[in-house]
Motif scaffolding. Structure first.
Motif, PDB file in Angstrom:
ATOM      1  N   CYS A  62       0.653  -1.075  -0.042  1.00 56.07           N
ATOM      2  CA  CYS A  62      -0.474   0.190  -0.026  1.00 56.07           C
ATOM      3  C   CYS A  62       0.564   1.593  -0.365  1.00 56.07           C
ATOM      4  O   CYS A  62       0.523   2.755  -0.575  1.00 56.07           O
ATOM      5  CB  CYS A  62      -0.832  -0.313   0.874  1.00 56.07           C
ATOM      6  N   LEU A  63       2.128   1.268   0.832  1.00 56.51           N
ATOM      7  CA  LEU A  63       2.357   2.284   0.537  1.00 56.51           C
ATOM      8  C   LEU A  63       3.808   2.147  -0.757  1.00 56.51           C
ATOM      9  O   LEU A  63       3.628   4.009  -1.058  1.00 56.51           O
ATOM     10  CB  LEU A  63       4.403   2.203   1.433  1.00 56.51           C
ATOM     11  N   ILE A  64       3.847   1.300  -0.997  1.00 54.85           N
ATOM     12  CA  ILE A  64       4.419   1.419  -2.434  1.00 54.85           C
ATOM     13  C   ILE A  64       3.160   2.253  -3.368  1.00 54.85           C
ATOM     14  O   ILE A  64       3.498   2.586  -4.232  1.00 54.85           O
ATOM     15  CB  ILE A  64       5.016   0.518  -3.052  1.00 54.85           C
ATOM     16  N   MET A  65       1.868   1.473  -3.388  1.00 55.29           N
ATOM     17  CA  MET A  65       0.693   1.780  -4.323  1.00 55.29           C
ATOM     18  C   MET A  65       0.783   3.401  -4.045  1.00 55.29           C
ATOM     19  O   MET A  65       0.829   4.289  -4.971  1.00 55.29           O
ATOM     20  CB  MET A  65      -0.052   1.376  -4.070  1.00 55.29           C
ATOM     21  N   ALA A  66       0.823   3.790  -2.816  1.00 59.47           N
ATOM     22  CA  ALA A  66       0.503   5.857  -2.462  1.00 59.47           C
ATOM     23  C   ALA A  66       1.933   6.406  -2.892  1.00 59.47           C
ATOM     24  O   ALA A  66       1.244   7.647  -3.744  1.00 59.47           O
ATOM     25  CB  ALA A  66       1.035   5.633  -0.431  1.00 59.47           C
ATOM     26  N   PHE A  67       2.740   5.780  -2.659  1.00 58.71           N
ATOM     27  CA  PHE A  67       3.301   7.122  -2.974  1.00 58.71           C
ATOM     28  C   PHE A  67       4.570   6.718  -4.765  1.00 58.71           C
ATOM     29  O   PHE A  67       4.785   7.443  -5.344  1.00 58.71           O
ATOM     30  CB  PHE A  67       5.188   6.888  -2.514  1.00 58.71           C
ATOM     31  N   TRP A  68       4.062   5.765  -4.913  1.00 60.88           N
ATOM     32  CA  TRP A  68       4.632   5.525  -6.914  1.00 60.88           C
ATOM     33  C   TRP A  68       3.405   5.117  -7.192  1.00 60.88           C
ATOM     34  O   TRP A  68       3.151   6.125  -8.907  1.00 60.88           O
ATOM     35  CB  TRP A  68       5.281   4.145  -7.032  1.00 60.88           C
ATOM     36  N   GLY A  69       2.034   4.651  -7.807  1.00 55.45           N
ATOM     37  CA  GLY A  69       1.300   4.638  -7.771  1.00 55.45           C
ATOM     38  C   GLY A  69       0.188   5.826  -8.171  1.00 55.45           C
ATOM     39  O   GLY A  69      -0.408   6.203  -8.522  1.00 55.45           O
TER      40      GLY A  69
END
Length: 423
Positions: A58-65
């Motif tokens: 979820c953090l990767i999705m938040a900051f990258w996606g």
């Protein structure tokens, strides 16, 4: 995500959406370990693996996606991991994690190259939707078996109805009704609340929990020593290569279909697809089946989630949920199976989007939808669906529908099928 903040998005709505998404998918903290337990994996390990992979995803999705998408170990993918790779193909769970690792790498190669746009544009929608429906029907069958609603029919039939006098079956039926009631009332956290209520009812009726041991926050030390549990001993075998190919196709096409269906802003698809692929790789190292975009993200989107802030809030809640570890041992199969069944039913809604008017469109999707649950193998359904597509189109004299991409993918599935038969 920072750009979204600058653009003046409604922060309150995003936070509420993130909380809603978490409660909608939080059941995965219980269900995923129970499914992976059938692969021989430790409940202690897989609970923390599920929580951490969801938190990181979820953090990767938040900051990258920068998308309101929740990434968690996928329902359907976890079934493929357990019941196909380990159950049918005879791999150990360590080898299955290695398959997940390389499947994630293949997924990332597609996501970070023009291949993602090519596949998205040239693979027929009916096939992509058929995968979602087929996996959904497989989950329905799996959930009913766990609830003992259906059982082997022996010499009389393939399957038969269980017994309404069976306590576990009765509790499971009550659980389905409870979950449906909560869903129809649009109560946030419907599945999680349903699991809790059904577990209480199960305890009253004397139905025991599913876990053979109690998960404690102290077990996080056990989890720390279970990272990177890969087994490369069968890396060059045909079976291993077949497994990687099959899981790669599932990850790529299921994720593609889910993201295209969930995202209102199509400009966010590319980076969201990439974020999903990165997390799929990391999840294998964390000792769980691959992560994918959760269909339940739709609940957060419907609550006003539009950006990565929604995913950030959901991720933080997954991190906090680690303290709920001791509850895992209390949950019986009868309380889990209603969620698996209803999740499958929700995935099957994609059937309404499949064009059935022309047989040359419907038959390949039909083969995927039916063969996945009937054979208990997601890869088998994919193989016959994709292989049949160019053949049926050729028979129908619709050669303009056969593009080079579908020919190549179908050819790969044909090779995969032949190799599967001879190893």
């Amino acid at each position: 995500m920072l750009q979204s903040i600058k653009n003046g998005i409604n922060l309150k709505k995003e936070v509420i959406a993130g909380i809603t998404s978490f409660f909608a998918i939080s059941y995965i903290l219980i269900v995923n370990p129970m499914i992976l337990k059938d692969a021989g994996m430790s409940i202690e390990i897989t609970f923390f693996a599920t929580a951490f992979s969801s938190f990181i995803g979820c953090l990767i999705m938040a900051f990258w996606g920068d998308s309101p998408i929740t990434l968690t170990p996928g329902m359907g993918v976890n079934a493929f991991f357990t019941y196909t790779l380990v159950g049918s193909m005879g791999l150990t769970w360590q080898q299955a994690l290695t398959v997940s690792l390389f499947s994630g790498i293949v997924y990332a190669i597609v996501a970070f190259t023009p291949l993602s746009e090519i596949l998205s544009n040239d693979i027929p929608d009916n096939l992509k939707r058929g995968i979602t429906v087929g996996i959904g029907l497989f989950l329905v069958e799996l959930g009913m078996e766990k609830a003992e609603i259906i059982k082997s029919g022996g010499s009389h039939s393939l399957l038969a109805f269980g017994s309404i006098t069976n306590t576990s079956t009765l509790v499971a039926f009550l659980g389905i009704l409870i979950c449906l009631f909560l869903m129809m009332k649009k109560i946030p956290g419907d599945f999680l609340i349903g699991i809790i209520i059904t577990t209480i009812i199960a305890k009253v009726f004397g139905v025991s929990g599913s876990a053979s041991s109690t998960v404690s926050i102290k077990d996080i030390g056990v989890f720390a020593h279970s990272l990177l549990q890969f087994d490369f001993s069968s890396f060059f075998s045909a079976k291993f290569i077949i497994a990687i190919f099959s899981m790669s196709m599932i990850l790529i096409f299921e994720s593609m279909g889910l993201l295209q269906g969930l995202l209102e802003d199509t400009k966010r698809f590319k980076k969201s697809f990439q974020a999903s692929s990165i997390t799929a790789i990391l999840s294998s190292g964390l000792s769980t089946s691959p992560t994918v975009a959760a269909a339940e993200s739709a609940s957060g989107i419907q609550s006003g989630g539009r950006t990565g802030i929604t995913a950030l809030v959901t991720g933080i809640l997954f991190g906090i949920s680690i303290i709920a570890a001791p509850l895992i041992a209390l949950i019986p199969q009868a309380a889990i199976s209603p969620v698996i069944i209803i999740t499958g039913a929700i995935m099957m809604k994609e059937l309404s989007s499949i064009d059935m008017r022309e047989l040359d469109d419907w038959i390949p999707a039909f083969l995927i939808v039916t063969l996945i649950p009937l054979t208990g193998s997601i890869s088998t359904g994919l193989q016959f669906g994709f292989i049949s597509y160019p053949l049926v189109k050729f028979f129908a004299k619709k050669r303009e529908d056969i593009n080079p991409v579908i020919l190549i993918v179908s050819g790969l599935f044909l090779i995969n099928l032949i190799l599967s038969a001879i190893i």
